[in-house]
Design an enzyme around this catalytic site. Structure first.
Site, PDB file in Angstrom:
ATOM      1  N   CYS A   1       0.829  -1.203   0.000  1.00  9.89           N
ATOM      2  CA  CYS A   1       0.000   0.000   0.000  1.00  9.89           C
ATOM      3  C   CYS A   1       0.868   1.260   0.000  1.00  9.89           C
ATOM      4  CB  CYS A   1      -1.015  -0.049   1.140  1.00  9.89           C
ATOM      5  SG  CYS A   1      -2.473   0.932   0.727  1.00  9.89           S
TER       6      CYS A   1
ATOM      7  N   HIS B   1      -3.673  -5.090   0.290  1.00 11.22           N
ATOM      8  CA  HIS B   1      -3.099  -5.633   1.527  1.00 11.22           C
ATOM      9  C   HIS B   1      -3.183  -7.159   1.533  1.00 11.22           C
ATOM     10  CE1 HIS B   1      -2.746  -1.824   3.831  1.00 11.22           C
ATOM     11  NE2 HIS B   1      -3.682  -1.448   2.982  1.00 11.22           N
TER      12      HIS B   1
ATOM     13  N   GLU C   1      -1.717  -9.108   3.386  1.00 10.11           N
ATOM     14  CA  GLU C   1      -1.608  -9.642   4.752  1.00 10.11           C
ATOM     15  C   GLU C   1      -2.955  -9.985   5.376  1.00 10.11           C
ATOM     16  OE1 GLU C   1      -1.062  -6.546   3.827  1.00 10.11           O
ATOM     17  OE2 GLU C   1      -1.561  -5.071   5.375  1.00 10.11           O
TER      18      GLU C   1
HETATM   19  N1  GLN Z   1      -2.022   6.657   2.544  1.00 11.66           N
HETATM   20  C1  GLN Z   1      -2.103   5.851   1.361  1.00 11.66           C
HETATM   21  C2  GLN Z   1      -3.436   6.012   0.660  1.00 11.66           C
HETATM   22  O1  GLN Z   1      -4.415   6.407   1.280  1.00 11.66           O
HETATM   23  C3  GLN Z   1      -1.812   4.401   1.666  1.00 11.66           C
HETATM   24  C4  GLN Z   1      -2.782   3.773   2.615  1.00 11.66           C
HETATM   25  C5  GLN Z   1      -2.289   2.491   3.227  1.00 11.66           C
HETATM   26  O2  GLN Z   1      -1.094   2.232   3.275  1.00 11.66           O
HETATM   27  N2  GLN Z   1      -3.194   1.677   3.728  1.00 11.66           N
HETATM   28  O3  GLN Z   1      -3.539   5.735  -0.503  1.00 11.66           O
END
Ligand code: GLN
Length: 570
Positions: free
Chosen positions: A399, A546, A548
């Site tokens: 992310c 994600h 995970e």
């Molecule tokens: N801050 C970033 C976004 O909103 C990544 C978010 C995250 O790592 N979950 O796109």
């Protein structure tokens, strides 16, 4: 079979591992062939933990249907493989919101709205997973009627209540349990988790806090059926007998949860002590044979045998075990299935500079660039990503981590020194990471990101596609990856969970690809880049989603599997 309800509460202190015990009960009942779900009720007022700083409440876990939830749902899913939904994570805030919204709609026909019965009824409805159906009678949630049709298709609904007995805010939840216990009769079982401290000076284990905790519960009208005693030392039978007789609980219903080398040993320890059998007996279901749980034992055996270590750096900003819980567990699991022990080292990105990066990352076979929000610590992540790219050290960006890999590449390969994400600098001339179109007009913070599972088509021949490709020989099970022939040609279709507002800016896609960073996973509906990789490196992959959240004990995630394998080979 009528749905049965198991309530799990905790006493004496927090952090006893109610989530692990709830997940273990779920696992054991599931192994007996029952259809189970596990839900968590948290007594705080936030609507969900999505807006909470990880230092407050650890990681925010995301369900497939896009609910931002308590991290215990991660345990539930990892232990049982059962997908949770937005119905599995409830807070006081959500309870009140439902009641207040109904009050504003006029649903209560002029009644005074009170904690008892209106809040407790709403808690009960959610504990029973009964539909909010106005035709049931407008304020009739405390009538026996609403019990009909409750529980959906589950044999067992396990409800864990966060917090500790005696907390002011958990009182309505306890009252709801008391009432349900009465209404449901034998179809409800209360499991109470307490702590038995060891006093070093006296060389004694003390049961008094447990007795007090049970008294407190009894004072609220709840008699626990089963006690799980958390302890650092083994409790002998006389101790258990003492607790049983002081607390009005059968001896066979007093089990102990000793410290274990791994949380995944807990279900087996509970099974050995007959926790699941005790629950079934309480309910009046024939106990039958003890399930062998062969795949689970095979996993534990692998875990015990995995002694060789692989060192992996977590480059992030939260120095707290729980902040990256699912990533840590995913690495542990992928390690075990690669026959090694993943030794995870937290590396604070705020402390990483071009001068010290070599030293900070020294000894790491690979790094994870962690997810996150906001400015703090991002430059360190970018420096780390540059170092591992130029030194060909396996790197997995998740992310925000993926976004930092993309920014690093823009700055140091494409030559855009000022490249950034508009999250960090709204005026950046090279917005290689930009806010998603549908996010532009959103002003509310809670629950408004791109959340939950979305499809992603993998480019044939990419390393990511290789990781996901089902092979009969691959260790530890598969994640669903369907071969498809779509508009983008052939490839594998996967589905992964998201939690973000910003995305790879497609305007730069051709330039990235021409310079060696490939976009190898695309969301077919929205054309969003979900995975980037540099094929000429050993393993340099960033995922906008994600992975995970969907790694489980019996099915470790393919990207983590492939990453750890690359760490071992490099
Ligand atoms: N801050 C970033 C976004 O909103 C990544 C978010 C995250 O790592 N979950 O796109």
């Amino acid at each position: 079979m009528d749905t049965k309800y198991i309530f799990v509460t905790g006493g004496v202190v927090s952090s006893l591992g109610k989530g692990i015990i709830s997940a273990s009960i779920g696992k054991l009942l599931q192994a007996r062939g029952y259809k189970v779900t596990i839900q968590k009720f948290d007594p705080y007022i936030n609507i969900d933990p999505g807006t909470l700083n990880p230092y407050e409440h650890g990681e925010c876990y995301v369900t497939e249907d896009g609910m931002e939830t308590d991290l215990d749902l991660g345990h539930y899913e990892r232990f049982t493989g059962i997908h949770t939904t937005r119905h599995n994570s409830i807070t006081t805030g959500r309870i009140y919101k439902t009641v207040i919204d109904r009050e504003r709609r006029g649903d209560y026909l002029g009644k005074t709205i009170q904690v008892v019965p209106h809040i407790t009824d709403e808690i009960k409805r959610r504990m029973l997973r009964a539909p909010l159906n106005p035709s049931e009678g407008r304020n009739g949630f405390d009538s026996p009627l609403h019990l009909e049709g409750s529980g959906e298709a589950f044999d067992f609904v396990i409800t864990e209540v966060g917090g500790t007995i005696g907390d002011i805010e958990s009182a309505p939840f306890m009252e709801a349990i008391r009432q349900l216990r009465w209404q449901l009769g034998r179809n409800a079982v209360c499991v109470h988790l307490t702590y038995v401290p060891y006093l070093k000076a006296a060389d004694e284990l003390k049961t008094k806090p447990t007795q007090h905790s049970v008294k407190e519960l009894q004072g609220m009208g709840i008699q626990p059926d089963i006690l799980v005693l958390r302890t650092e030392r083994h409790l002998d039978d006389s101790m258990r007998l003492k607790v049983a007789s002081f607390c009005n609980v059968d001896l066979e219903c007093v089990v102990q949860s000793e410290d274990m080398p791994s949380i995944y040993e807990v279900p087996v320890s509970m099974q050995r002590q007959g926790l699941d059998a005790a629950i079934l007996r309480k309910i009046g279901i024939p106990v039958g044979e003890t399930p062998a749980m062969v795949p689970w034992h095979t996993f534990l055996e692998k875990q015990r045998n995995a002694s060789k270590e692989v060192h992996i750096g977590l480059v992030g900003k939260y120095n707290l075990q729980d902040a990256y819980k699912s990533i840590r567990e995913s690495l542990n699991l992928a390690g075990i299935y690669n026959d090694v022990k993943a030794k995870i080292h937290f590396i604070n990105s705020e402390g990483i500079t071009p001068e010290n990066v070599a030293e900070q990352l020294s000894g790491m076979a690979g790094i994870i660039v962690c997810p996150g929000f906001g400015q703090r610590g991002i430059e360190g992540k970018i420096i780390a990503a540059e170092y591992t790219r130029t030194h060909d050290i396996p790197t997995f960006g998740i992310c925000l981590g993926m976004q930092m890999m993309v920014i690093e590449f823009a700055r140091n390969v494409l030559g855009y020194k000022d490249a950034n994400s508009t999250e960090m600098n709204p005026d950046t001339p090279h917005n290689v990471i930009d806010i998603m179109e549908e996010q532009k007009n959103i002003t509310q913070m809670g629950g408004t990101m791109r959340l939950g599972a979305y499809d992603c088509q993998l480019v044939e021949g990419s390393r990511a596609a290789e990781a996901y490709r089902p092979t009969p020989s691959r260790n530890g099970g598969e994640k669903k990856a369907l071969p498809i022939k779509g508009e983008r040609g052939e490839g594998l279709l996967i589905s992964e969970r998201h939690r973000h507002r910003y995305e790879f800016n497609n305007k730069y896609k051709a330039e990235y690809e021409a310079n060696g960073m490939k976009c190898v996973g695309i969301n077919p509906a929205a054309d969003l880049v979900e995975i980037v990789e540099i094929p000429e490196k050993k393993w340099y992959i960033g995922a906008q989603f994600h992975p995970e959240y969907s790694s489980t004990v019996l099915h470790p995630h393919p990207l983590f599997m492939s990453f750890v394998k690359a760490c071992l080979e490099s």
